[in-house]
Design an enzyme around this catalytic site. Structure first.
Site, PDB file in Angstrom:
ATOM      1  N   LEU A   1      -1.407   1.498   8.239  1.00 38.01           N
ATOM      2  CA  LEU A   1      -1.958   2.053   7.008  1.00 38.01           C
ATOM      3  C   LEU A   1      -2.559   3.437   7.209  1.00 38.01           C
ATOM      4  O   LEU A   1      -3.275   3.680   8.175  1.00 38.01           O
ATOM      5  CB  LEU A   1      -3.075   1.101   6.569  1.00 38.01           C
ATOM      6  CG  LEU A   1      -3.399   0.990   5.111  1.00 38.01           C
ATOM      7  CD1 LEU A   1      -2.186   0.500   4.341  1.00 38.01           C
ATOM      8  CD2 LEU A   1      -4.555   0.009   4.948  1.00 38.01           C
TER       9      LEU A   1
ATOM     10  N   HIS B   1       0.868  -1.170   0.000  1.00 39.12           N
ATOM     11  CA  HIS B   1       0.000   0.000   0.000  1.00 39.12           C
ATOM     12  C   HIS B   1       0.911   1.228   0.000  1.00 39.12           C
ATOM     13  O   HIS B   1       1.904   1.240   0.731  1.00 39.12           O
ATOM     14  CB  HIS B   1      -0.894  -0.020   1.242  1.00 39.12           C
ATOM     15  CG  HIS B   1      -2.010   0.969   1.168  1.00 39.12           C
ATOM     16  ND1 HIS B   1      -1.797   2.312   1.324  1.00 39.12           N
ATOM     17  CD2 HIS B   1      -3.325   0.814   0.934  1.00 39.12           C
ATOM     18  CE1 HIS B   1      -2.948   2.944   1.187  1.00 39.12           C
ATOM     19  NE2 HIS B   1      -3.889   2.061   0.959  1.00 39.12           N
TER      20      HIS B   1
ATOM     21  N   HIS C   1       1.659  -5.462   2.672  1.00 38.66           N
ATOM     22  CA  HIS C   1       0.361  -5.820   3.242  1.00 38.66           C
ATOM     23  C   HIS C   1       0.026  -7.303   3.133  1.00 38.66           C
ATOM     24  O   HIS C   1      -0.539  -7.877   4.064  1.00 38.66           O
ATOM     25  CB  HIS C   1      -0.723  -4.988   2.541  1.00 38.66           C
ATOM     26  CG  HIS C   1      -2.056  -5.068   3.189  1.00 38.66           C
ATOM     27  ND1 HIS C   1      -2.242  -4.796   4.529  1.00 38.66           N
ATOM     28  CD2 HIS C   1      -3.274  -5.383   2.709  1.00 38.66           C
ATOM     29  CE1 HIS C   1      -3.525  -4.946   4.834  1.00 38.66           C
ATOM     30  NE2 HIS C   1      -4.168  -5.313   3.749  1.00 38.66           N
TER      31      HIS C   1
END
Lengths: 591, 84
Positions: free
Chosen positions: A252, A242, A353
């Protein structure tokens, strides 16, 4: 060898969603089942899955498993095996209803049916309008699934070895997997767990990278065990990143921050995305933003004392907008960095991720390897499911909502095949004592003391270096030169690990030993990942090469297989033929 | 008193957020706890991961006063690590 020994029909290594779903199926099928987990089962990483489970229930919008299949094949950039994808999408509704009956509190519509969310990559009518396919229990679906499955397993009398660390698979000369050598973290006592069948469900290897959303436990233990047992790993080059993780931490920062108008700047204060994507700018696709950030850092325009990240600036949005529209992002920034984004920009860097690759299996959960004549001979007695496995339903890129589905469908499928296998293989094969001795040597190797001549290496610095090397040489900025250098660095680190010692030699709760063995596992997975990435000379899905920017179906519509035993790469064809429907031929992937 | 290995291992969680919060507290706050605080910390570790995170982030309150007293210290330890 005088070791504690226990015997079971089925042994499951890992107590996340895949392991617990399989265990439940087996216990309900009257098999004698043991689950080995290095942490208490409900602390497995499945708990972190927020999104939900995809299933074409058609509760909100029209839907069909076939559309779901199309989306998954397309999302995989045509590298997914279409027989496995068909199997998964057809089974999805059933596993969701099962979960409902197990007590997972799915969010509901007013009419009482399970609510379904729309996620990216979901379509009706093979790529037409948006579909709504994801079933969720608020924003904690993984948590709800894990806890429900654990409770069901307790009721079904599954035997848990909590806080036991699996060292290595026990495989005999004929290639049968006969269980595992493990040790109890509390006492340090080794134990041989003999089993007619062994299922690896140990999750991913996100700790390979310095910046990751993965918990510390995700060290690729099962993948590395398979490698050492002579099983190659499949498609390890495909790792989902990400673009905006909190730098130095990994958590995140969702796209919402840029969607609301936040932008990225480098050390010169330049909005650099304007150069890389003049039209979409900060809202360019994930891989473009990730690679742009990495390029800025590599070219010396990174921020911070180590110039190793860029900044996500939200200040111009104003306090009101940040309070009302991005409260979660502000909370995360303040908690994990002590930075209020109303007053200062957030340091960010691409964060790892999900591992699409893993232990190769077929739709039945059997581990398959080039044993005899084909690249897909089942390894007798060995199964894998979930992120540790590569079945391969995600191919080169995983769609949101398909990872929880994968663990449930293939955890269940593996258990069903194990039950069949057990009915045909009623007795334990004699244990190969040589295999036990080799596994014990791996364990006792950490009893070695520091020779005191200054040659001893330490675990923590090696772990830090490995994660930095993988981030610098095999994350989102991939070229032949960068990765070739990375392979040599990983090899050098693996060599140095041979000289590592730990300071703590106590038996009780010796977590230093656990961490040392986790690092060994990471090293093996690192080599598999970077060797496979260097080998694949194209860009496909999550594997993006600067020197080979196009997908190349003519040469690369095939799975990578990395074998540790002879440090070699091999390939096998993608299974493009589904079970009952027509194949989806490769097309350009546009959304 | 420094945390023992068992407590350290109980701080290995299913979520990175909790790994970080608890890890920072072990390094920077745990040694200052008295016995009552250490007992409360063990009770906090009994919470499921999502509840633990919600309590520490202040999204959920707890009726356990001992744990409630720990929360500001855990948050302070997490934010004390200098940004990169």
């Amino acid at each position: 060898m005088n070791l504690t020994r226990r015997k079971f029909d089925a042994l499951i290594i890992g107590a996340g969603g895949a392991g617990l779903r399989a265990a439940l199926q087996l216990s309900n099928g009257d098999a004698k089942v043991a689950v080995v987990s290095k942490v208490f089962p409900t602390r497995s990483h499945t708990v972190a899955a927020q999104g939900g489970v995809n299933a074409a229930l058609a509760n909100v919008l029209p839907d069909s498993w076939h559309w779901h299949m199309f989306d998954t094949v397309k999302g995989s950039d045509y590298l997914g095996d279409q027989d496995a994808i068909e199997y998964m999408c057809r089974a999805a509704s059933k596993v969701v209803y099962e979960l409902d009956h197990f007590g997972v509190p799915f969010s509901r519509l007013d009419n009482g049916n399970i609510y379904q969310r729309a996620f990216g990559g979901q379509s009706q009518n093979f790529g037409q309008t948006q579909a709504a396919r994801t079933c969720a229990a608020a924003d904690r679906t993984g948590h709800a699934i894990l806890h429900s499955l654990y409770q069901q397993n307790l009721r079904a009398r599954t035997h848990f070895f909590d806080e036991y660390f699996a060292v290595d698979l026990l495989r005999d000369e004929q290639g049968f997997v006969l269980g595992v050598l493990a040790f109890e973290i509390l006492t340090g006592e080794p134990i041989v767990i003999e089993a007619k069948t062994t299922l690896i469900a140990t999750g991913g290897a996100g700790q390979l990278f310095r910046t990751t959303t993965n918990a510390l436990i995700n060290t690729g233990d099962g993948m590395a065990m398979a490698l050492r047992a002579g099983v190659p790993l499949e498609d390890m080059e495909f790792v989902q990143f990400h673009p905006t993780g909190i730098a130095g931490r990994g958590m995140l920062i969702t796209e919402g921050a840029r969607g609301e108008g936040g932008f990225l700047v480098n050390a010169d204060g330049e909005r650099f995305m304007e150069r890389y994507a003049p039209r979409a700018k900060d809202l360019a696709s994930r891989d473009v933003v990730s690679r742009s950030i990495a390029t800025e850092v590599r070219e010396g325009r990174g921020c911070g004392r180590n110039r190793d990240h860029v900044l996500l600036d939200l200040r111009h949005l104003g306090a009101d907008a940040i309070h009302h529209r991005l409260p979660g992002i502000r909370e995360a920034s303040m908690t994990f960095l002590g930075i209020d984004p109303i007053e200062a920009p957030i340091p960010v860097f691409p964060t790892c991720h999900y591992s699409m690759g893993g232990i190769p299996t077929n739709c039945l959960g059997q581990v398959v390897a080039p044993v005899k004549d084909t690249p897909e001979d089942p390894v007798p007695g060995l199964y894998a499911a979930g992120e540790a496995a590569c079945v391969s339903v995600h191919g080169a890129n995983r769609l949101g909502g398909n990872s929880l589905l994968d663990i449930l469908v293939f955890g269940r499928a593996a258990a069903n095949h194990i039950l069949e296998y057990l009915s045909e293989n009623r007795y334990h094969r004699p244990l190969d004592e040589g295999a036990v001795e080799r596994a014990m040597a791996r364990l006792t190797r950490w009893d070695r003391k520091d020779p005191g001549d200054g040659t001893a290496e330490r675990i923590e610095p090696l772990r830090r270096e490995l994660r930095k090397v993988m981030e610098d040489h095999c994350s989102v900025f991939r070229t032949d030169e960068v990765m070739r250098e990375g392979v040599e660095k990983v090899r050098a680190l693996r060599e140095r690990l041979n000289h590592a010692v730990i300071a703590d030699h106590s038996a009780t709760f010796n977590t230093a030993r656990v961490e040392a063995m986790e690092l060994e596992n990471l090293m093996d997975c690192a080599l598999a990942t970077i060797r496979s990435a260097l080998g694949r000379e194209e860009s496909r899905g999550a594997h993006s090469r600067i020197d080979f920017p196009e997908r190349d179906d003519q040469h690369w519509l095939k799975h990578s297989l990395y074998s540790l035993v002879d440090d070699s790469l091999d390939y096998k064809p993608v299974r493009t033929q589904p079970n009952t429907v027509a194949s989806f031929p490769p097309k350009e992937r546009v959304y | 008193m420094e945390p023992d290995s068992r407590t350290r291992w109980r701080c290995r969680r299913g979520m990175l957020e909790n790994d970080w919060l608890l890890g920072q507290f072990l390094a920077q706050g745990y040694a200052q706890l008295d016995q009552e605080g250490r007992d409360a910390f063990e009770r906090l570790l009994d919470y499921p991961d999502n509840v633990l995170l919600d309590v520490v982030m202040g999204r959920q309150t707890t009726v356990d006063d001992g744990i409630a007293r720990l929360v500001p210290a855990i948050r302070a330890a997490a934010a004390a690590e200098t940004a990169p």
